[in-house]
Structure formats: C-alpha cells, structure tokens
Design an enzyme around this catalytic site. Structure first.
Site, PDB file in Angstrom:
ATOM      1  CB  SER A 134      -0.860  -0.013   1.271  1.00  0.00           C
ATOM      2  OG  SER A 134      -1.448   1.253   1.468  1.00  0.00           O
ATOM      3  CE1 TYR A 150      -3.982  -2.210   5.025  1.00  0.00           C
ATOM      4  CE2 TYR A 150      -3.179  -0.008   4.514  1.00  0.00           C
ATOM      5  CZ  TYR A 150      -3.688  -1.220   4.104  1.00  0.00           C
ATOM      6  OH  TYR A 150      -3.903  -1.458   2.763  1.00  0.00           O
TER       7      TYR A 150
HETATM    8  N1  LIG Z   1      -8.621  -0.535  -1.563  1.00  0.00           N
HETATM    9  C1  LIG Z   1      -7.568   0.266  -1.389  1.00  0.00           C
HETATM   10  O1  LIG Z   1      -7.670   1.503  -1.431  1.00  0.00           O
HETATM   11  C2  LIG Z   1      -6.207  -0.341  -1.160  1.00  0.00           C
HETATM   12  C3  LIG Z   1      -5.117   0.526  -1.157  1.00  0.00           C
HETATM   13  C4  LIG Z   1      -3.848  -0.001  -0.947  1.00  0.00           C
HETATM   14  C5  LIG Z   1      -3.683  -1.353  -0.756  1.00  0.00           C
HETATM   15  N2  LIG Z   1      -4.761  -2.174  -0.747  1.00  0.00           N
HETATM   16  C6  LIG Z   1      -4.524  -3.598  -0.519  1.00  0.00           C
HETATM   17  O2  LIG Z   1      -5.059  -4.341  -1.602  1.00  0.00           O
HETATM   18  C7  LIG Z   1      -5.465  -5.632  -1.135  1.00  0.00           C
HETATM   19  C8  LIG Z   1      -6.913  -5.878  -1.522  1.00  0.00           C
HETATM   20  O3  LIG Z   1      -7.697  -4.873  -0.897  1.00  0.00           O
HETATM   21  P1  LIG Z   1      -9.227  -4.591  -1.250  1.00  0.00           P
HETATM   22  O4  LIG Z   1      -9.415  -3.139  -1.128  1.00  0.00           O
HETATM   23  O5  LIG Z   1      -9.608  -5.313  -2.503  1.00  0.00           O
HETATM   24  O6  LIG Z   1      -9.909  -5.263   0.031  1.00  0.00           O
HETATM   25  P2  LIG Z   1     -11.312  -6.036   0.235  1.00  0.00           P
HETATM   26  O7  LIG Z   1     -12.286  -5.600  -0.800  1.00  0.00           O
HETATM   27  O8  LIG Z   1     -11.633  -5.890   1.671  1.00  0.00           O
HETATM   28  O9  LIG Z   1     -10.889  -7.545  -0.060  1.00  0.00           O
HETATM   29  C9  LIG Z   1     -10.010  -8.214   0.820  1.00  0.00           C
HETATM   30  C10 LIG Z   1      -9.861  -9.650   0.390  1.00  0.00           C
HETATM   31  O10 LIG Z   1      -9.002 -10.300   1.344  1.00  0.00           O
HETATM   32  C11 LIG Z   1      -9.610 -11.526   1.732  1.00  0.00           C
HETATM   33  N3  LIG Z   1      -9.248 -11.903   3.094  1.00  0.00           N
HETATM   34  C12 LIG Z   1      -9.172 -11.094   4.183  1.00  0.00           C
HETATM   35  N4  LIG Z   1      -8.883 -11.821   5.279  1.00  0.00           N
HETATM   36  C13 LIG Z   1      -8.758 -13.112   4.865  1.00  0.00           C
HETATM   37  C14 LIG Z   1      -8.478 -14.340   5.530  1.00  0.00           C
HETATM   38  N5  LIG Z   1      -8.260 -14.412   6.837  1.00  0.00           N
HETATM   39  N6  LIG Z   1      -8.428 -15.476   4.795  1.00  0.00           N
HETATM   40  C15 LIG Z   1      -8.657 -15.434   3.460  1.00  0.00           C
HETATM   41  N7  LIG Z   1      -8.928 -14.317   2.777  1.00  0.00           N
HETATM   42  C16 LIG Z   1      -8.992 -13.174   3.474  1.00  0.00           C
HETATM   43  C17 LIG Z   1     -11.112 -11.261   1.595  1.00  0.00           C
HETATM   44  O11 LIG Z   1     -11.783 -12.493   1.379  1.00  0.00           O
HETATM   45  P3  LIG Z   1     -12.915 -13.082   2.365  1.00  0.00           P
HETATM   46  O12 LIG Z   1     -13.667 -11.936   2.951  1.00  0.00           O
HETATM   47  O13 LIG Z   1     -13.728 -13.974   1.472  1.00  0.00           O
HETATM   48  O14 LIG Z   1     -12.147 -13.853   3.359  1.00  0.00           O
HETATM   49  C18 LIG Z   1     -11.171 -10.389   0.360  1.00  0.00           C
HETATM   50  O15 LIG Z   1     -11.239 -11.179  -0.807  1.00  0.00           O
HETATM   51  C19 LIG Z   1      -5.240  -5.625   0.386  1.00  0.00           C
HETATM   52  O16 LIG Z   1      -4.020  -6.225   0.689  1.00  0.00           O
HETATM   53  C20 LIG Z   1      -5.200  -4.141   0.715  1.00  0.00           C
HETATM   54  O17 LIG Z   1      -4.469  -3.880   1.889  1.00  0.00           O
HETATM   55  C21 LIG Z   1      -6.021  -1.695  -0.942  1.00  0.00           C
END
Ligand SMILES: NC(=O)c1ccc[n+]([C@@H]2O[C@H](COP(=O)([O-])OP(=O)(O)OC[C@H]3O[C@@H](n4cnc5c(N)ncnc54)[C@H](OP(=O)(O)O)[C@@H]3O)[C@@H](O)[C@H]2O)c1
Length: 231
Positions: A134, A150
């Site tokens: 991130s 985080y």
């Molecule tokens: N969105 C942003 O602005 C942003 C910015 C920078 C970085 N990121 C990073 O990008 C990545 C994806 O983020 P996102 O925004 O797409 O988040 P999201 O919509 O909340 O999706 C998170 C994913 O992680 C899975 N997950 C979480 N805990 C888990 C566990 N214990 N076991 C298995 N799967 C798990 C969830 O699956 P289940 O719920 O089915 O378990 C879900 O598919 C993350 O690493 C986040 O930190 C996001």
C-alpha cells in the site's frame, strides 16, 4: 499460466482474477473465506478458469504442508502468486486493540511470508510473486492518522519483497511489490467513509494482471507505487 490470488472474493483480488481469466492460457485459483462469494467469482469466467478455494488464511500459522497439499491437488506447478488478501482496521496507535493490531500484522505480513514458504516447492523457474502492499507502507509517502499498524505491516511486506528477490534469484523466481494508493473497494469505503478513491477495481486489475504476466521482464525486488496522486 497457473495463477494463485489470495483474497479473490471481492475488491482488487476478484477484479484481477476476472481480468486474468480473459486469457485462454490462464487458470486462476482464488482463496477467500466467503464460500458464496467464491462460488459467484468462479461463475464470472468459463467453467474451470477461476477455481475457488475456501480457506481462512488466519489459520496459516506454519508452513506445515496443509495448504501446499490443497494447491498441488489443483496445480502441478505455479507461475504466478499474488499475495493480495489484506485487512485494514483503523485506530490511533495507543487506542487500537492489540488483537486488531496483531490481526493486521498477521494477515498483511506473516501470512504472505508463510504462504510463499509453503508454496515455494510448486513455484516454477521463471515464476513471479507479487505482493500487494500500500502507499501507506511506501517509504517517504505521506502517512495518515489511524493507520500506523496497517501501514507498518504493509511496509514489512514491501521490505520482505526486496529480501526475497535476492534469496530466490538462484531459483529464477522474481518477486515484486505493488503499492496501490486508494482504490474503490469495500475496504476503502469502510475505512474512509465519504472519501473518493483514485482508482476503480477494473483499472487497477488491468494493470496488476498485465504486471503479473509481464512485470518480471522489467523488474525484480522492486516496490512500485500505483497511485495517480501524491499522496
Ligand atoms: N482498496 C484500497 O484503497 C487499497 C489501497 C492499498 C492497498 N490495498 C490492498 O489491496 C489488497 C486488496 O484490498 P481490497 O481493497 O480489494 O480489500 P477487500 O475488498 O476488503 O478484499 C479483501 C480480500 O481479502 C480476503 N481476506 C481477508 N482476510 C482473509 C483471511 N483471513 N483469509 C482469506 N482471505 C482473506 C477477503 O476475502 P474473504 O472476505 O472472502 O475472506 C477479500 O477477498 C489488500 O491487501 C489491501 O491492503 C487496498
């Protein structure tokens, strides 16, 4: 290509799985806990292209072969591993519960590290590991209140990328890290209600899916910011 994406049930991971499924040569194994969302994701592509695996990554405490067995029942080798699953819980450094702090450290840093160790025997020569960090964990980028654990967990993942690129070079495995800014997902909306994200999931998925296949030709051990603004 045989591709594994953690956190493929929604957000960036799901969009990336769908983008990668458009190529005839790809099969994508997605891991998540939500069995209904996993089934739905598999239905977004031709049968057998997106393969769901219901697994709670918080249970991945050791590289004891349990997940390796599950994955090798599906794939004989792995070409791309995308460590995308992540957790974001906001809270000031001295107020956030240590359980929440530990959960972020575990899922955002320890789990990707254990998963890489676990799956190394399956990684082919020429394969590519992509860690999704991130901008919060990008050295020198602006930091925001309430994101200390985080951001630090994401910085650890970024640093691990640089270290692993050195250790895995002999095996001809490339390791890179992508650091998104803000992307319009459930995680972002929950953490920053009322704010507008820079990117949508389709746009970032187009890049990640291209990078997963081609990025190793240009980069190894690199941490690349994925943001259209500073911060
Ligand atoms: N969105 C942003 O602005 C942003 C910015 C920078 C970085 N990121 C990073 O990008 C990545 C994806 O983020 P996102 O925004 O797409 O988040 P999201 O919509 O909340 O999706 C998170 C994913 O992680 C899975 N997950 C979480 N805990 C888990 C566990 N214990 N076991 C298995 N799967 C798990 C969830 O699956 P289940 O719920 O089915 O378990 C879900 O598919 C993350 O690493 C986040 O930190 C996001």
């Amino acid at each position: 290509m045989n591709i594994l994406i953690t956190g493929g049930t929604k957000g960036i991971g799901l969009a990336t799985a769908i983008a990668l499924s458009r190529s005839d040569v790809n099969r994508i194994l997605i891991i998540g806990r939500d069995s209904i969302a996993l089934k739905k994701a598999a239905g977004e592509a031709a049968p057998g292209k997106i393969i769901p695996l219901c697994f709670d990554l918080s249970g991945l405490r050791n590289d004891d072969g349990v997940l390796l067995k599950m994955v090798s029942d599906i794939f004989t080798g792995l070409d791309v591993l995308i460590n995308n699953a992540g957790v974001l819980i906001t809270g000031d450094f001295d107020k956030i519960s240590m359980d929440d702090a530990r959960q972020m450290t575990e899922i955002n840093f320890i789990v990707p590290a254990v998963l890489i160790r676990e799956l190394l025997p399956l990684m082919r020569q020429g394969s590519h590991i992509i860690n999704i960090s991130s901008m919060g964990g990008f050295q020198g980028a602006q930091k925001f209140r309430g994101l200390s654990f985080y951001s630090a967990s994401k910085a650890a993942l970024a640093c691990l990328t640089e270290c692993l690129a050195v250790e895995l070079e002999e095996r001809k495995i490339s390791v890179n890290c992508l650091a998104p800014g803000s992307v319009d997902t459930e995680m972002f909306r929950q953490a920053f209600p009322g704010y507008r994200a820079n990117l949508n999931t389709e746009t970032i998925a187009d890049f990640i899916s291209w990078f997963a296949v081609n990025g190793k030709k240009y980069y190894n051990g690199k941490i690349l910011p994925l943001s259209t603004s500073t911060p």
